[in-house]
Design a protein around this motif. Structure first.
Motif, short mmCIF file in Angstrom:
data_model
loop_
_atom_site.label_atom_id
_atom_site.label_comp_id
_atom_site.label_asym_id
_atom_site.label_seq_id
_atom_site.Cartn_x
_atom_site.Cartn_y
_atom_site.Cartn_z
N ILE A 72 0.85 -1.20 0.00
CA ILE A 72 0.00 0.00 0.00
C ILE A 72 0.88 1.25 0.00
CG2 ILE A 72 -1.65 1.36 1.36
CD1 ILE A 72 -2.88 -1.32 2.28
N ASP A 73 1.88 1.28 0.88
CA ASP A 73 2.79 2.43 0.94
C ASP A 73 3.58 2.58 -0.36
OD1 ASP A 73 1.98 3.18 3.43
OD2 ASP A 73 3.77 2.49 4.49
N TYR A 74 4.03 1.46 -0.89
CA TYR A 74 4.80 1.47 -2.13
C TYR A 74 3.97 2.07 -3.27
CZ TYR A 74 7.24 -0.30 -6.25
OH TYR A 74 7.87 -0.41 -7.47
N ASP A 75 2.72 1.61 -3.38
CA ASP A 75 1.82 2.13 -4.42
C ASP A 75 1.59 3.63 -4.23
OD1 ASP A 75 -0.24 1.57 -6.61
OD2 ASP A 75 -1.50 2.49 -5.08
N TYR A 76 1.42 4.04 -3.00
CA TYR A 76 1.20 5.45 -2.66
C TYR A 76 2.38 6.31 -3.11
CZ TYR A 76 0.69 9.48 0.53
OH TYR A 76 0.59 10.73 1.07
N VAL A 77 3.60 5.81 -2.91
CA VAL A 77 4.81 6.57 -3.25
C VAL A 77 5.10 6.55 -4.75
CG1 VAL A 77 7.33 6.66 -3.00
CG2 VAL A 77 5.88 6.32 -0.99
N VAL A 78 5.15 5.37 -5.34
CA VAL A 78 5.58 5.29 -6.75
C VAL A 78 4.55 5.87 -7.70
CG1 VAL A 78 7.14 3.33 -6.38
CG2 VAL A 78 4.80 2.90 -7.13
N ASN A 79 3.28 5.81 -7.32
CA ASN A 79 2.23 6.39 -8.18
C ASN A 79 1.86 7.80 -7.73
OD1 ASN A 79 1.90 4.14 -9.97
ND2 ASN A 79 0.97 3.06 -8.26
N GLU A 80 2.62 8.35 -6.77
CA GLU A 80 2.46 9.72 -6.29
C GLU A 80 1.03 10.05 -5.95
OE1 GLU A 80 4.34 11.90 -9.48
OE2 GLU A 80 6.30 11.65 -8.57
N LYS A 81 0.46 9.21 -5.08
CA LYS A 81 -0.94 9.41 -4.66
C LYS A 81 -1.02 10.46 -3.56
CE LYS A 81 -2.70 5.87 -7.05
NZ LYS A 81 -2.57 4.50 -6.78
#
Length: 198
Positions: free
Chosen positions: A189-198
């Motif tokens: 979840i954190d990884y997705d938040y960071v790499v996709n700049e959410k």
């Protein structure tokens, strides 16, 4: 439709959680200041809490569990779910099922992994039909973790309705059997938040 379950069962044995965590941490660290802050917290967590975790998880005899596999660049990871524990939580929280027309929920069944030989099917209806839907784990598609045969039979028999318990994103976190499954899910979840700049 051919299932990848047998391949996943083998490949997941060689997965290195530490290698995966370090890979994700390094990517987050390079992405942004926000990513670097999260990477620092995950590094601390990795060094303090995950060193003692066993992988792959040992499924207890006499307890119903379920494995859901995720493909990562670092390999195939086995998420372990406690089906008995999930059923208990459903009762304790008095969670209500959703009524589905079987033709609308059959997509949740991995039919390539479904035993269709009636002589080899051992009915076990002590736990209800459960479906997960998560953008981080199932690509936002429904995925049945308990009751595949019941959905399939309801669909095949043209039943009008079937009761299904549906859990999304963070709702099923308490169902993870082991701390490593839970930590890996939160990391993604954190990884997705960071790499996709959410």
């Amino acid at each position: 439709m051919k299932s990848k379950i047998h391949i996943y069962e083998t490949e997941s044995q060689y997965f290195s959680p530490r290698k995966h965590f370090i890979s994700r941490i390094e990517e987050m660290e390079k992405k942004s200041d926000r990513g670097a802050k999260l990477a620092k917290k995950w590094t601390e967590f990795l060094n303090q809490s995950l060193n003692s975790e066993t992988y792959p998880v040992i499924h207890p005899i006499g307890q119903e569990t379920f494995s859901l596999y995720a493909e990562f660049p670092t390999g195939v990871f086995e998420y372990a779910f406690d089906i008995d524990g999930a059923s208990l939580l459903i009762k304790e929280k008095e969670i209500k099922p959703v009524q589905f027309n079987p033709s609308d929920i059959i997509v949740a069944v991995d039919q390539g992994n479904l035993n269709k030989d009636p002589n080899r099917i051992k009915p076990n209806h002590k736990n209800p039909v459960m479906v997960l839907q998560s953008r981080y784990l199932t690509q936002n598609k429904p995925y049945c973790i308990n009751g595949n045969h019941r959905i399939f039979e309801a669909y095949r028999n043209n039943d009008k309705q079937i009761e299904v318990y549906v859990f999304k994103d963070l709702e099923f976190v308490p169902f993870f059997y082991d701390a490593l499954s839970k930590a890996t899910y939160y990391l993604e979840i954190d990884y997705d938040y960071v790499v996709n700049e959410k």
